[in-house]
Design a protein around this motif. Structure first.
Motif, PDB file in Angstrom:
ATOM      1  N   ASN A   1       2.384 -22.760 -52.683  1.00 30.92           N
ATOM      2  CA  ASN A   1       1.070 -24.459 -52.337  1.00 30.92           C
ATOM      3  C   ASN A   1       1.977 -24.120 -50.843  1.00 30.92           C
ATOM      4  OD1 ASN A   1       0.140 -25.752 -53.956  1.00 30.92           O
ATOM      5  ND2 ASN A   1       1.983 -27.451 -54.281  1.00 30.92           N
ATOM      6  N   VAL A   2       1.021 -22.603 -50.460  1.00 31.71           N
ATOM      7  CA  VAL A   2       1.905 -22.317 -48.948  1.00 31.71           C
ATOM      8  C   VAL A   2       0.845 -22.915 -47.819  1.00 31.71           C
ATOM      9  CG1 VAL A   2       3.725 -20.543 -49.222  1.00 31.71           C
ATOM     10  CG2 VAL A   2       1.628 -19.974 -49.299  1.00 31.71           C
ATOM     11  N   ASP A   3       0.033 -22.567 -47.784  1.00 35.18           N
ATOM     12  CA  ASP A   3      -0.975 -23.598 -47.104  1.00 35.18           C
ATOM     13  C   ASP A   3      -2.410 -24.086 -47.607  1.00 35.18           C
ATOM     14  OD1 ASP A   3      -2.282 -21.338 -48.392  1.00 35.18           O
ATOM     15  OD2 ASP A   3      -2.344 -19.684 -46.624  1.00 35.18           O
ATOM     16  N   VAL A   4      -3.309 -23.721 -46.928  1.00 33.64           N
ATOM     17  CA  VAL A   4      -4.490 -25.011 -47.230  1.00 33.64           C
ATOM     18  C   VAL A   4      -5.329 -24.258 -48.255  1.00 33.64           C
ATOM     19  CG1 VAL A   4      -5.190 -26.323 -45.285  1.00 33.64           C
ATOM     20  CG2 VAL A   4      -5.585 -23.818 -45.399  1.00 33.64           C
ATOM     21  N   SER A   5      -4.704 -23.079 -48.401  1.00 39.03           N
ATOM     22  CA  SER A   5      -5.418 -22.650 -49.573  1.00 39.03           C
ATOM     23  C   SER A   5      -4.937 -21.901 -51.145  1.00 39.03           C
ATOM     24  CB  SER A   5      -5.680 -20.666 -48.980  1.00 39.03           C
ATOM     25  OG  SER A   5      -4.306 -19.847 -48.920  1.00 39.03           O
ATOM     26  N   ASN A   6      -3.640 -22.845 -50.613  1.00 42.23           N
ATOM     27  CA  ASN A   6      -2.468 -22.827 -51.801  1.00 42.23           C
ATOM     28  C   ASN A   6      -2.566 -21.899 -52.778  1.00 42.23           C
ATOM     29  OD1 ASN A   6      -2.750 -26.068 -52.191  1.00 42.23           O
ATOM     30  ND2 ASN A   6      -5.281 -26.275 -53.189  1.00 42.23           N
ATOM     31  N   ARG A   7      -2.313 -20.317 -51.772  1.00 42.41           N
ATOM     32  CA  ARG A   7      -1.822 -19.744 -52.292  1.00 42.41           C
ATOM     33  C   ARG A   7      -0.676 -20.014 -52.494  1.00 42.41           C
ATOM     34  NH1 ARG A   7      -3.961 -14.570 -47.890  1.00 42.41           N
ATOM     35  NH2 ARG A   7      -2.738 -16.999 -47.039  1.00 42.41           N
TER      36      ARG A   7
ATOM     37  N   HIS B   1      -7.554 -24.603 -72.896  1.00 36.45           N
ATOM     38  CA  HIS B   1      -7.438 -23.083 -72.144  1.00 36.45           C
ATOM     39  C   HIS B   1      -6.510 -22.698 -71.399  1.00 36.45           C
ATOM     40  CE1 HIS B   1     -11.858 -21.926 -72.107  1.00 36.45           C
ATOM     41  NE2 HIS B   1     -12.195 -23.352 -72.048  1.00 36.45           N
ATOM     42  N   GLN B   2      -5.620 -21.854 -71.093  1.00 36.24           N
ATOM     43  CA  GLN B   2      -4.326 -21.480 -70.372  1.00 36.24           C
ATOM     44  C   GLN B   2      -4.725 -20.947 -69.048  1.00 36.24           C
ATOM     45  OE1 GLN B   2      -4.660 -17.634 -73.176  1.00 36.24           O
ATOM     46  NE2 GLN B   2      -2.464 -17.270 -71.557  1.00 36.24           N
ATOM     47  N   PRO B   3      -3.582 -21.396 -68.379  1.00 35.40           N
ATOM     48  CA  PRO B   3      -4.063 -20.937 -66.640  1.00 35.40           C
ATOM     49  C   PRO B   3      -3.936 -19.207 -67.018  1.00 35.40           C
ATOM     50  CG  PRO B   3      -2.145 -21.371 -66.872  1.00 35.40           C
ATOM     51  CD  PRO B   3      -2.198 -21.884 -68.941  1.00 35.40           C
ATOM     52  N   ILE B   4      -5.324 -19.031 -66.246  1.00 32.72           N
ATOM     53  CA  ILE B   4      -4.775 -17.605 -65.609  1.00 32.72           C
ATOM     54  C   ILE B   4      -5.056 -16.552 -64.962  1.00 32.72           C
ATOM     55  CG2 ILE B   4      -7.574 -15.795 -66.120  1.00 32.72           C
ATOM     56  CD1 ILE B   4      -7.559 -16.660 -68.249  1.00 32.72           C
ATOM     57  N   PHE B   5      -4.263 -15.591 -64.947  1.00 35.38           N
ATOM     58  CA  PHE B   5      -4.592 -15.786 -62.735  1.00 35.38           C
ATOM     59  C   PHE B   5      -6.150 -14.632 -61.897  1.00 35.38           C
ATOM     60  CE2 PHE B   5       0.135 -16.218 -63.536  1.00 35.38           C
ATOM     61  CZ  PHE B   5       0.690 -16.690 -62.276  1.00 35.38           C
ATOM     62  N   PRO B   6      -6.146 -14.573 -61.117  1.00 34.10           N
ATOM     63  CA  PRO B   6      -7.547 -14.353 -60.757  1.00 34.10           C
ATOM     64  C   PRO B   6      -7.173 -12.317 -60.277  1.00 34.10           C
ATOM     65  CG  PRO B   6      -6.720 -15.380 -59.172  1.00 34.10           C
ATOM     66  CD  PRO B   6      -5.576 -15.706 -60.389  1.00 34.10           C
TER      67      PRO B   6
ATOM     68  N   PHE C   1       1.664 -12.744 -50.766  1.00 34.25           N
ATOM     69  CA  PHE C   1       0.483 -13.931 -51.494  1.00 34.25           C
ATOM     70  C   PHE C   1       0.669 -13.181 -52.233  1.00 34.25           C
ATOM     71  CE2 PHE C   1       0.921 -14.737 -46.597  1.00 34.25           C
ATOM     72  CZ  PHE C   1       0.966 -15.837 -46.768  1.00 34.25           C
ATOM     73  N   ILE C   2       0.504 -14.371 -53.331  1.00 33.37           N
ATOM     74  CA  ILE C   2      -0.150 -13.813 -54.509  1.00 33.37           C
ATOM     75  C   ILE C   2      -1.419 -15.273 -54.995  1.00 33.37           C
ATOM     76  CG2 ILE C   2       0.205 -14.328 -57.030  1.00 33.37           C
ATOM     77  CD1 ILE C   2       3.374 -13.057 -56.001  1.00 33.37           C
ATOM     78  N   GLN C   3      -2.401 -14.672 -55.614  1.00 27.49           N
ATOM     79  CA  GLN C   3      -2.743 -15.482 -55.942  1.00 27.49           C
ATOM     80  C   GLN C   3      -3.244 -17.280 -56.870  1.00 27.49           C
ATOM     81  OE1 GLN C   3      -6.407 -16.370 -54.011  1.00 27.49           O
ATOM     82  NE2 GLN C   3      -5.960 -13.962 -52.802  1.00 27.49           N
ATOM     83  N   GLN C   4      -3.077 -17.544 -56.868  1.00 24.70           N
ATOM     84  CA  GLN C   4      -3.332 -18.856 -57.453  1.00 24.70           C
ATOM     85  C   GLN C   4      -3.297 -18.926 -59.237  1.00 24.70           C
ATOM     86  OE1 GLN C   4      -3.582 -22.906 -56.815  1.00 24.70           O
ATOM     87  NE2 GLN C   4      -1.399 -23.505 -56.510  1.00 24.70           N
TER      88      GLN C   4
ATOM     89  N   HIS D   1       5.884 -17.063 -63.907  1.00 23.62           N
ATOM     90  CA  HIS D   1       5.280 -17.751 -65.418  1.00 23.62           C
ATOM     91  C   HIS D   1       4.407 -19.017 -65.290  1.00 23.62           C
ATOM     92  CE1 HIS D   1       5.794 -19.232 -69.777  1.00 23.62           C
ATOM     93  NE2 HIS D   1       6.148 -19.753 -69.202  1.00 23.62           N
ATOM     94  N   VAL D   2       3.347 -19.162 -64.843  1.00 27.72           N
ATOM     95  CA  VAL D   2       2.605 -20.281 -65.438  1.00 27.72           C
ATOM     96  C   VAL D   2       2.358 -20.622 -66.436  1.00 27.72           C
ATOM     97  CG1 VAL D   2       0.384 -19.456 -64.954  1.00 27.72           C
ATOM     98  CG2 VAL D   2       0.737 -21.578 -63.887  1.00 27.72           C
TER      99      VAL D   2
END
Ligand SMILES: [Ca+2]
Ligand SMILES: [Ca+2]
Ligand SMILES: [Ca+2]
Ligand SMILES: [Ca+2]
Length: 347
Positions: free
Chosen positions: A187-193, A126-131, A153-156, A215-216
């Protein structure tokens, strides 16, 4: 008739024995199956003896009946084959635990119960996917945001493979140059955003948007891209500027009322209400509105009442332009009107 009854009786007995197995199971060692192993692959053979003894193997008491659909079991040899494509990500939705099952097979004639632990091994498929619903997103930031304190902020990205947990995914900003005023922080905070941190002051009047590509990439080189447009939101930080500091005009004293005398014009580099201007006399020059009038939107100045050189030969007043921002900004210009004498006095 009698034979049929005996057969039914044996069948019921078999069913009963299968349903109420009391013997100690034989624990076999774990079989590791990489997902998507081709159909027909032989996993094990339970009966390898060459004697003429009768054997009858069957699946039994498998809580997870869904699992059985992936395997075929030869009832006499006990050969276990794969017959359907196994997709680890479909079978095991719990991403962070191993995809494990216990397959149970019972041999009727020797009353042997086998426990076969099965581990479905992850393959990086599987490729990574942005939500996000779209591969193009828009972010907004105010032009007066302070550098190093302002973040977008951007979702992982998310990768369904167990191998590629969030920490394994690598991010990179692409399609940017030295003027790009943001830096990517992971990894800016606990939510890993993820965050785009502002590192330079913004000026919407100079550049009103920026584009970049996030790019991920996963551990197998599968990648995904998210195109980001950053819109710089306007702040009312620009004052109107008149085309001229002074407007001078000469006017005959016989000019008729409502004649257009001149037009003052200012510009404001802000947008929307922050740049929408209206014109009026300054408070100190309000007294001149008896003689002249101004259209608040066009800046056109008209003669409001008749002139008389003998009474007054010049008028000097200020017009202000004011924007419509929440905290309006204004500036003013000087209007200098000289009245020309006409031969209107009787000798
Ligand atoms: Ca992957
Ligand atoms: Ca996988
Ligand atoms: Ca502005
Ligand atoms: Ca303005």
């Amino acid at each position: 008739m009698m034979m049929m009854m005996i057969h039914s009786f044996i069948f019921i007995l078999i069913l009963l024995s299968v349903s109420y197995i009391s013997c100690d199971p034989i624990e076999l060692s774990e079989i590791i199956i990489p997902e998507h192993t081709p159909s027909g692959h032989l996993l094990l053979t339970l009966n390898s003896s060459s004697t003429k003894q009768r054997y009858s193997y069957r699946f039994v008491n498998n809580n997870d009946r869904e699992l059985q659909q992936y395997f075929s079991l030869n009832s006499s040899t006990g050969q276990l084959h794969i017959i359907n494509d196994i997709d680890r990500e479909k079978l095991c939705t719990h991403r962070y635990t191993k995809c494990k099952f216990l397959l149970k097979i019972f041999e009727l004639f020797h009353e042997t119960l086998y426990h076969i632990p099965i581990l479905i091994d992850d393959v990086n498929d599987h490729q990574p996917i942005f939500p996000y619903e779209s591969k193009l997103i828009q972010l907004h930031i105010s032009e007066n945001s302070p550098p190093y304190q302002s973040k977008l902020f951007i979702q992982q990205a998310y990768d369904q493979d167990q191998i590629d947990n969030q920490k394994q995914l690598q991010y990179q900003l692409k399609d940017i140059d030295k003027t790009f005023p943001f830096r990517l922080e992971t990894n800016v905070d606990v939510s890993n955003r993820l965050a785009l941190v502002l590192i330079q002051p913004l000026d919407r009047e100079r550049i009103d948007s920026y584009n970049c590509t996030l790019h991920v990439i996963d551990t197998a080189g599968h990648y995904e891209q998210l195109h980001i447009t950053i819109i710089i939101d306007d702040v009312n930080d620009q004052s109107p500027i008149f085309e001229s500091d002074t407007y001078s005009v000469e006017l005959s004293e016989s000019t008729s009322i409502n004649t257009t005398i001149l037009q003052v014009q200012a510009h404001d580099a802000d947008i929307g209400l922050n740049g929408e201007l209206t014109y009026d006399f300054t408070d100190a020059s309000k007294q001149f509105s008896n003689t002249f009038s101004i259209d608040k939107y066009s800046g056109l100045i008209y003669l409001h009442s008749s002139l008389d050189y003998e009474q007054r030969s010049s008028y000097i007043f200020y017009i202000q332009a004011r924007d419509s921002g929440k905290e309006p900004r204004s500036s003013q210009t000087l209007v200098n009107i000289t009245i020309l004498d006409e031969n209107d006095c009787s000798p």
